[in-house]
Scaffold this motif. Structure first.
Motif, PDB file in Angstrom:
ATOM      1  N   GLY A  37       0.775  -1.235   0.000  1.00 36.73           N
ATOM      2  CA  GLY A  37       0.000   0.000   0.000  1.00 36.73           C
ATOM      3  C   GLY A  37       0.805   1.283   0.000  1.00 36.73           C
ATOM      4  N   ALA A  38       2.123   1.192  -0.182  1.00 39.41           N
ATOM      5  CA  ALA A  38       2.955   2.397  -0.197  1.00 39.41           C
ATOM      6  C   ALA A  38       3.022   3.005  -1.590  1.00 39.41           C
ATOM      7  CB  ALA A  38       4.369   2.070   0.276  1.00 39.41           C
ATOM      8  N   GLN A  39       3.208   4.306  -1.635  1.00 44.91           N
ATOM      9  CA  GLN A  39       3.628   4.964  -2.873  1.00 44.91           C
ATOM     10  C   GLN A  39       5.117   4.685  -3.022  1.00 44.91           C
ATOM     11  OE1 GLN A  39       3.086   9.224  -2.918  1.00 44.91           O
ATOM     12  NE2 GLN A  39       4.389   9.513  -4.694  1.00 44.91           N
ATOM     13  N   VAL A  40       5.556   4.332  -4.206  1.00 48.90           N
ATOM     14  CA  VAL A  40       6.956   3.972  -4.394  1.00 48.90           C
ATOM     15  C   VAL A  40       7.621   4.907  -5.388  1.00 48.90           C
ATOM     16  CG1 VAL A  40       8.585   2.183  -5.143  1.00 48.90           C
ATOM     17  CG2 VAL A  40       6.555   1.553  -3.821  1.00 48.90           C
ATOM     18  N   VAL A  41       8.766   5.442  -4.979  1.00 49.94           N
ATOM     19  CA  VAL A  41       9.629   6.216  -5.858  1.00 49.94           C
ATOM     20  C   VAL A  41      10.842   5.350  -6.147  1.00 49.94           C
ATOM     21  CG1 VAL A  41      11.013   8.299  -6.111  1.00 49.94           C
ATOM     22  CG2 VAL A  41       8.866   8.375  -4.819  1.00 49.94           C
ATOM     23  N   GLU A  42      11.137   5.114  -7.408  1.00 54.86           N
ATOM     24  CA  GLU A  42      12.248   4.230  -7.770  1.00 54.86           C
ATOM     25  C   GLU A  42      13.416   5.029  -8.319  1.00 54.86           C
ATOM     26  OE1 GLU A  42      11.521   0.267  -9.373  1.00 54.86           O
ATOM     27  OE2 GLU A  42       9.427   0.880  -9.663  1.00 54.86           O
ATOM     28  N   LEU A  43      14.562   4.931  -7.644  1.00 57.23           N
ATOM     29  CA  LEU A  43      15.794   5.525  -8.145  1.00 57.23           C
ATOM     30  C   LEU A  43      16.450   4.523  -9.088  1.00 57.23           C
ATOM     31  CD1 LEU A  43      15.146   6.983  -5.371  1.00 57.23           C
ATOM     32  CD2 LEU A  43      17.576   7.555  -5.304  1.00 57.23           C
ATOM     33  N   SER A  44      17.001   5.017 -10.175  1.00 56.96           N
ATOM     34  CA  SER A  44      17.519   4.119 -11.210  1.00 56.96           C
ATOM     35  C   SER A  44      18.776   3.377 -10.783  1.00 56.96           C
ATOM     36  CB  SER A  44      17.795   4.905 -12.496  1.00 56.96           C
ATOM     37  OG  SER A  44      18.748   5.931 -12.262  1.00 56.96           O
ATOM     38  N   GLU A  45      19.525   3.936  -9.865  1.00 62.37           N
ATOM     39  CA  GLU A  45      20.727   3.259  -9.381  1.00 62.37           C
ATOM     40  C   GLU A  45      20.888   3.487  -7.892  1.00 62.37           C
ATOM     41  OE1 GLU A  45      24.221   6.515 -10.310  1.00 62.37           O
ATOM     42  OE2 GLU A  45      23.591   5.188 -11.954  1.00 62.37           O
ATOM     43  N   ASN A  46      21.677   2.634  -7.258  1.00 62.08           N
ATOM     44  CA  ASN A  46      21.895   2.729  -5.822  1.00 62.08           C
ATOM     45  C   ASN A  46      22.811   3.908  -5.513  1.00 62.08           C
ATOM     46  OD1 ASN A  46      23.929   1.218  -3.411  1.00 62.08           O
ATOM     47  ND2 ASN A  46      21.811   1.780  -3.025  1.00 62.08           N
ATOM     48  N   SER A  47      22.211   4.981  -4.963  1.00 62.91           N
ATOM     49  CA  SER A  47      22.968   6.203  -4.692  1.00 62.91           C
ATOM     50  C   SER A  47      23.120   6.494  -3.217  1.00 62.91           C
ATOM     51  CB  SER A  47      22.280   7.397  -5.371  1.00 62.91           C
ATOM     52  OG  SER A  47      22.178   7.195  -6.762  1.00 62.91           O
ATOM     53  N   GLY A  48      22.366   5.787  -2.362  1.00 64.03           N
ATOM     54  CA  GLY A  48      22.487   5.991  -0.924  1.00 64.03           C
ATOM     55  C   GLY A  48      21.218   6.528  -0.298  1.00 64.03           C
ATOM     56  N   LYS A  49      21.216   6.532   1.031  1.00 59.58           N
ATOM     57  CA  LYS A  49      20.032   6.944   1.777  1.00 59.58           C
ATOM     58  C   LYS A  49      19.687   8.413   1.552  1.00 59.58           C
ATOM     59  CE  LYS A  49      19.227   5.549   6.100  1.00 59.58           C
ATOM     60  NZ  LYS A  49      19.257   5.501   7.596  1.00 59.58           N
ATOM     61  N   GLY A  50      20.685   9.274   1.441  1.00 63.88           N
ATOM     62  CA  GLY A  50      20.431  10.705   1.253  1.00 63.88           C
ATOM     63  C   GLY A  50      19.618  10.993   0.001  1.00 63.88           C
ATOM     64  N   PRO A  51      20.066  10.541  -1.162  1.00 63.25           N
ATOM     65  CA  PRO A  51      19.262  10.740  -2.363  1.00 63.25           C
ATOM     66  C   PRO A  51      17.881  10.107  -2.272  1.00 63.25           C
ATOM     67  CG  PRO A  51      21.518  10.210  -2.967  1.00 63.25           C
ATOM     68  CD  PRO A  51      21.421  10.010  -1.474  1.00 63.25           C
ATOM     69  N   ALA A  52      17.782   8.953  -1.603  1.00 60.23           N
ATOM     70  CA  ALA A  52      16.478   8.306  -1.442  1.00 60.23           C
ATOM     71  C   ALA A  52      15.558   9.155  -0.574  1.00 60.23           C
ATOM     72  CB  ALA A  52      16.654   6.913  -0.842  1.00 60.23           C
ATOM     73  N   LEU A  53      16.088   9.685   0.531  1.00 60.31           N
ATOM     74  CA  LEU A  53      15.291  10.575   1.381  1.00 60.31           C
ATOM     75  C   LEU A  53      14.855  11.813   0.606  1.00 60.31           C
ATOM     76  CD1 LEU A  53      17.175  10.528   4.805  1.00 60.31           C
ATOM     77  CD2 LEU A  53      14.920   9.571   4.326  1.00 60.31           C
ATOM     78  N   GLY A  54      15.773  12.379  -0.148  1.00 57.27           N
ATOM     79  CA  GLY A  54      15.448  13.567  -0.928  1.00 57.27           C
ATOM     80  C   GLY A  54      14.333  13.313  -1.920  1.00 57.27           C
ATOM     81  N   ALA A  55      14.385  12.164  -2.594  1.00 60.23           N
ATOM     82  CA  ALA A  55      13.346  11.814  -3.564  1.00 60.23           C
ATOM     83  C   ALA A  55      12.002  11.618  -2.868  1.00 60.23           C
ATOM     84  CB  ALA A  55      13.742  10.547  -4.320  1.00 60.23           C
ATOM     85  N   ALA A  56      12.010  10.973  -1.707  1.00 62.43           N
ATOM     86  CA  ALA A  56      10.765  10.755  -0.968  1.00 62.43           C
ATOM     87  C   ALA A  56      10.183  12.069  -0.472  1.00 62.43           C
ATOM     88  CB  ALA A  56      11.015   9.809   0.198  1.00 62.43           C
ATOM     89  N   LEU A  57      11.029  12.989  -0.029  1.00 59.35           N
ATOM     90  CA  LEU A  57      10.553  14.293   0.440  1.00 59.35           C
ATOM     91  C   LEU A  57       9.874  15.071  -0.681  1.00 59.35           C
ATOM     92  CD1 LEU A  57      13.508  15.453   2.733  1.00 59.35           C
ATOM     93  CD2 LEU A  57      11.163  14.953   3.467  1.00 59.35           C
ATOM     94  N   GLN A  58      10.356  14.893  -1.892  1.00 65.58           N
ATOM     95  CA  GLN A  58       9.757  15.595  -3.021  1.00 65.58           C
ATOM     96  C   GLN A  58       8.421  14.976  -3.441  1.00 65.58           C
ATOM     97  OE1 GLN A  58      10.822  18.460  -4.201  1.00 65.58           O
ATOM     98  NE2 GLN A  58      12.535  18.416  -2.758  1.00 65.58           N
TER      99      GLN A  58
END
Length: 215
Positions: A55-76
């Protein structure tokens, strides 16, 4: 300053190859809010599909960049007023834990709460208590998080968050999370791969100041 009457809350969960545990974390998060976002950080397993199924909304990053970029994408991906940040490999998590983290920030007594484990298991208890400032379980206003310098650039963003806490004079404190633990890297990836991943993580964490020091 107290929370606005109609304050909104989102849970964001950065995840890299966490298909075994992410659904459990999402299910607990959805008891708190329907706005649950998993940022799959270049996962090569079924993390994204499992998170969507839960039931989550999912944002998929194309490559493994780390927690920081993942957090940034989720915040947006959300405009919620308050953000609950969770790791995707937690065990023993309950709605009561999330409410305990959220309450002091919603009430305006803290600008950030940071969760620390107690009673979830020796290894994760010990590691979390030794370096509680590196905990991934946190609550803060989205606007404050968006102001953290380099948040989306750091593979491990906790030092950047800590530096911003100090720079802004933010009020923060630890909140004990009884019986919560994490699946350690050595168990998820095998001992040697997990140990290498842990070594790389601490190298990134410990060199933050040197890398970000202004000339």
């Amino acid at each position: 300053m107290s929370a606005p009457a109609h304050a909104t809350v989102a849970v964001i969960i950065p995840a890299f190859n966490e298909e075994e545990t992410v659904a459990v974390v999402v299910n607990v998060a959805r008891q708190l809010t329907s706005d649950v976002i998993v940022a799959s950080d270049g996962s090569s397993d079924n993390t994204a599909q499992v998170a969507r199924g839960a039931g989550a909304q999912v944002v998929e990053l194309s490559e493994n960049s780390g927690k920081g970029p993942a957090l940034g994408a989720a915040l947006q991906a959300t405009d919620a007023d308050f953000i609950v940040m969770l790791d995707a490999d937690l065990t023993g998590l309950t709605l009561e834990h999330l409410e305990a983290l959220l309450e002091p920030v919603l009430a305006g007594t803290l600008d950030m709460s940071i969760g620390v484990f107690d009673g979830g298991g020796f290894v994760t208890d010990w590691g979390n208590k030794l370096t509680p400032n590196l905990s991934g379980q946190r609550v803060a206003r989205r606007s404050w998080l968006l102001g953290v310098p380099h948040l989306s650039e750091e593979r491990w963003p906790e030092p950047a968050i800590t530096a911003h806490l100090k720079a802004t004079g933010a009020r923060w404190d630890y909140v004990v999370l009884p019986n919560v633990a994490q699946v350690v890297k050595e168990k998820k990836r095998g001992f040697w791969k997990g140990a290498r991943a842990r070594t790389k993580m601490y190298a990134q964490l410990l060199t933050y100041r040197a890398r970000r020091k202004k000339p």
